[in-house]
Scaffold this motif. Structure first.
Motif, short mmCIF file in Angstrom:
data_model
loop_
_atom_site.label_atom_id
_atom_site.label_comp_id
_atom_site.label_asym_id
_atom_site.label_seq_id
_atom_site.Cartn_x
_atom_site.Cartn_y
_atom_site.Cartn_z
N TYR A 147 0.82 -1.21 0.00
CA TYR A 147 0.00 0.00 0.00
C TYR A 147 0.86 1.26 0.00
O TYR A 147 0.34 2.36 0.21
N GLY A 148 2.15 1.09 -0.22
CA GLY A 148 3.04 2.24 -0.33
C GLY A 148 3.41 2.51 -1.77
O GLY A 148 3.31 3.62 -2.27
N LEU A 149 3.85 1.45 -2.45
CA LEU A 149 4.19 1.49 -3.88
C LEU A 149 5.26 2.53 -4.21
O LEU A 149 5.35 3.01 -5.33
N GLU A 150 6.06 2.86 -3.22
CA GLU A 150 7.28 3.65 -3.37
C GLU A 150 8.20 3.19 -2.24
O GLU A 150 7.72 2.66 -1.23
N LEU A 151 9.49 3.38 -2.42
CA LEU A 151 10.43 2.76 -1.51
C LEU A 151 10.20 3.14 -0.05
O LEU A 151 10.10 2.26 0.82
N GLU A 152 10.09 4.40 0.25
CA GLU A 152 10.00 4.82 1.65
C GLU A 152 8.71 4.34 2.30
O GLU A 152 8.71 3.90 3.45
N SER A 153 7.61 4.40 1.57
CA SER A 153 6.34 3.95 2.14
C SER A 153 6.30 2.44 2.33
O SER A 153 5.77 1.93 3.33
N GLU A 154 6.87 1.69 1.38
CA GLU A 154 6.95 0.24 1.54
C GLU A 154 7.84 -0.11 2.73
O GLU A 154 7.53 -1.01 3.51
N ARG A 155 8.94 0.60 2.86
CA ARG A 155 9.83 0.39 4.01
C ARG A 155 9.10 0.64 5.32
O ARG A 155 9.21 -0.13 6.28
N ARG A 189 3.55 4.47 -17.28
CA ARG A 189 4.94 3.99 -17.30
C ARG A 189 5.05 2.66 -16.56
O ARG A 189 5.83 2.51 -15.63
N ARG A 190 4.28 1.69 -16.99
CA ARG A 190 4.24 0.38 -16.32
C ARG A 190 5.63 -0.26 -16.23
O ARG A 190 6.03 -0.73 -15.18
N GLU A 191 6.32 -0.30 -17.36
CA GLU A 191 7.60 -0.98 -17.38
C GLU A 191 8.60 -0.32 -16.43
O GLU A 191 9.37 -1.02 -15.75
N GLU A 192 8.56 1.00 -16.34
CA GLU A 192 9.46 1.70 -15.42
C GLU A 192 9.16 1.32 -13.98
O GLU A 192 10.09 1.15 -13.17
N VAL A 197 10.60 -1.69 -8.97
CA VAL A 197 10.34 -2.71 -7.96
C VAL A 197 11.45 -3.75 -7.95
O VAL A 197 11.98 -4.12 -6.90
N CYS A 198 11.81 -4.23 -9.15
CA CYS A 198 12.77 -5.34 -9.25
C CYS A 198 14.21 -4.91 -8.98
O CYS A 198 14.97 -5.67 -8.36
N GLU A 199 14.59 -3.74 -9.43
CA GLU A 199 15.99 -3.34 -9.38
C GLU A 199 16.36 -2.44 -8.20
O GLU A 199 17.53 -2.35 -7.84
N GLN A 200 15.36 -1.78 -7.62
CA GLN A 200 15.68 -0.86 -6.52
C GLN A 200 14.96 -1.22 -5.22
O GLN A 200 15.59 -1.46 -4.20
N MET A 201 13.62 -1.28 -5.28
CA MET A 201 12.86 -1.46 -4.04
C MET A 201 13.14 -2.80 -3.37
O MET A 201 13.50 -2.87 -2.19
N LEU A 202 12.96 -3.89 -4.11
CA LEU A 202 13.14 -5.21 -3.52
C LEU A 202 14.57 -5.44 -3.01
O LEU A 202 14.75 -5.86 -1.86
N THR A 228 5.06 -10.47 -13.53
CA THR A 228 5.21 -11.27 -12.32
C THR A 228 6.48 -12.12 -12.39
O THR A 228 7.22 -12.23 -11.40
N ARG A 229 6.75 -12.69 -13.53
CA ARG A 229 7.97 -13.49 -13.69
C ARG A 229 9.22 -12.64 -13.41
O ARG A 229 10.18 -13.12 -12.81
N ARG A 230 9.20 -11.40 -13.85
CA ARG A 230 10.36 -10.53 -13.60
C ARG A 230 10.66 -10.39 -12.11
O ARG A 230 11.80 -10.49 -11.68
N VAL A 231 9.62 -10.15 -11.32
CA VAL A 231 9.87 -9.98 -9.88
C VAL A 231 10.23 -11.31 -9.24
O VAL A 231 11.04 -11.35 -8.29
N PHE A 232 9.67 -12.40 -9.74
CA PHE A 232 10.05 -13.72 -9.22
C PHE A 232 11.53 -14.02 -9.50
O PHE A 232 12.22 -14.60 -8.67
N GLU A 233 11.99 -13.64 -10.69
CA GLU A 233 13.40 -13.85 -11.02
C GLU A 233 14.30 -13.06 -10.07
O GLU A 233 15.34 -13.54 -9.62
N ARG A 234 13.89 -11.84 -9.75
CA ARG A 234 14.68 -11.02 -8.84
C ARG A 234 14.67 -11.62 -7.44
O ARG A 234 15.69 -11.65 -6.75
N ALA A 235 13.51 -12.09 -7.02
CA ALA A 235 13.42 -12.74 -5.70
C ALA A 235 14.32 -13.97 -5.64
O ALA A 235 15.04 -14.19 -4.66
N LYS A 236 14.30 -14.76 -6.71
CA LYS A 236 15.13 -15.95 -6.76
C LYS A 236 16.61 -15.59 -6.64
O LYS A 236 17.37 -16.25 -5.91
N ALA A 237 17.03 -14.54 -7.33
CA ALA A 237 18.42 -14.11 -7.27
C ALA A 237 18.81 -13.67 -5.87
O ALA A 237 19.99 -13.80 -5.47
#
Length: 406
Positions: A147-155, A189-192, A197-202, A228-237
């Motif tokens: 419910y934050g959907l930005e780094l500081e709020s998610e944190r 800007r969905r892809e951004e 999410v995948c490269e910074q927040m997670l 969804t696969r993109r974020v799963f790949e990042r989680a796996k890494a």
């Protein structure tokens, strides 16, 4: 035979152990001993060691009262700002969940309220909800961000989830749900956003020790199979387990996707296909059923319970406590609803909030009453397991032990 002391000894209990091959793993006129936060002895009261009474610091004669493992709520969105009671009103006046979401309501409206709340304010709003769950027998719960959907709020949300555990002395497993909804500022800007999410927040939140698992909302109004696969790949890494909101409103093959990653669970599942069931069975992925959302949204498409049974997929049940589609503050009531709405048996429902819920969180030290397990257990003011699903509401808890403490 060990002569070490026991912190607690419960005698004359009806024990629903959820171990073994008998219904409920039931032991009548049973006894259970607790030492150092774990179950040290369990069996028939008549089989207790001769020196049992002398070894126990505290003894409780239960006179047939039911004892179960502590309840485990394996899917909640407990931390959020505000509420969405007005959307409840809108739905009852004919608006659909999708219409509300596309009009700027739904998840995005809670995002606005959550972003503007301080960490202390979020904690103050969340504690009463958590206390309500605990009062109903919960000893372990999962809490998602999203419910934050930005780094500081998610944190901030994940920090509050950790503080809930510290404040209330309950186990909290945190789940990062960055792919919950598209924030307004990324509408075009969905892809951004997915990249963010995948490269910074997670990676940042995982490095801070705030993430136990990763989730996504794979739906037509959420995120695609490929996103969804993109974020799963990042989680796996990052070495993090995954789970998924899947097949709630449509079939996007999300269950098969999470199974491909040996995911902990696929949740909702009203539109789950036979192929998805088979994939989950092969992977050992738990099906988490959420009857609160089914009820609140007045859904009519039932999860494929028969298929899940036939393929041996473990079924868990959770409150899905959230401000928009499942404002449910009783896990025991969720179990009863799963019986009435989904036609689960009481034993299936109770396994769904104990042993199978533990599996859905990747926890192997709780969920059954067996020697060596964490001493999370509930003494109830009833004598038979089915009563926990039979009674609608009411205070049935007598005593709750968390790691042997009450």
């Amino acid at each position: 035979m060990s002569t070490s002391s026991w912190d607690h000894l419960l005698i004359g209990a009806t024990l629903a152990t959820f171990a073994g091959n008998t219904p409920y793993g039931l032991i009548t006129d049973g006894a259970i001993a607790i030492a150092d936060g774990k179950i040290a002895w369990i069996g028939k009261s008549g089989a207790l060691p001769a020196d049992a009474i002398n070894r126990a610091a505290n003894i409780d004669y239960l006179h047939g009262a039911l004892v179960t493992p502590g309840l485990i709520d394996c899917h909640t969105h407990l931390v959020f700002g505000g509420n969405r009671a007005h959307e409840f009103d809108l739905r009852l006046n004919g608006a659909s969940y999708e219409e509300i979401a596309r009009a700027g309501g739904g998840i995005v409206s809670t995002v606005k309220a959550t972003r503007t709340a301080s960490e202390d304010a979020l904690l103050a709003q969340t504690l009463p909800r958590a206390r309500a769950l605990l009062a109903d027998g919960v000893t372990t719960l999962e809490i998602k961000s999203g419910y934050g959907l930005e780094l500081e709020s998610e944190r901030r949300m994940l920090r509050v989830a950790r503080r809930i555990g510290e404040t209330l002395g309950v186990t909290v497993r945190t789940t990062f749900l960055g792919l919950h909804a598209l924030p307004p500022e990324y509408k075009e800007r969905r892809e951004e956003y997915v990249t963010l999410v995948c490269e910074q927040m997670l990676p940042a939140l995982a490095a801070e020790g705030l993430v136990d698992a990763v989730d996504a909302f794979c739906e037509n109004i959420g995120f695609t199979y490929e996103e969804t696969r993109r974020v799963f790949e990042r989680a796996k890494a990052l070495g993090l387990p995954v789970k998924l909101h899947a097949e709630q409103l449509s079939d996007l093959d999300g269950a098969a996707l999470v199974a491909e990653y040996k995911g902990l669970s696929a949740d909702h599942l009203e539109y789950l296909s036979d192929a998805g069931i088979r994939a989950m069975a092969a992977a050992g992925t738990v099906a988490v059923l959420l009857p609160g959302a089914f009820y609140a949204l007045r859904e009519t498409k039932l999860p494929p319970i028969t298929g899940l049974r036939e393929h041996g997929v473990s079924m868990a049940i959770a409150t899905d406590c959230n401000p928009g589609t499942s404002p449910l503050l009783s896990l025991r009531m969720a179990a009863g609803m799963a019986c009435t709405l989904f036609r689960l048996t009481p034993e299936e429902a109770l396994r769904g909030i104990t042993v199978n819920a533990a599996r859905a969180l990747g926890l192997h030290d709780r969920g059954t009453l067996t020697i060596g397990q964490r001493a999370d257990l509930v003494v109830w003011q009833v004598n038979t397991p089915a009563e926990l699903c039979y009674w609608i509401g009411g205070d049935l808890v007598r005593t709750v032990y968390r790691a042997g403490q009450h």
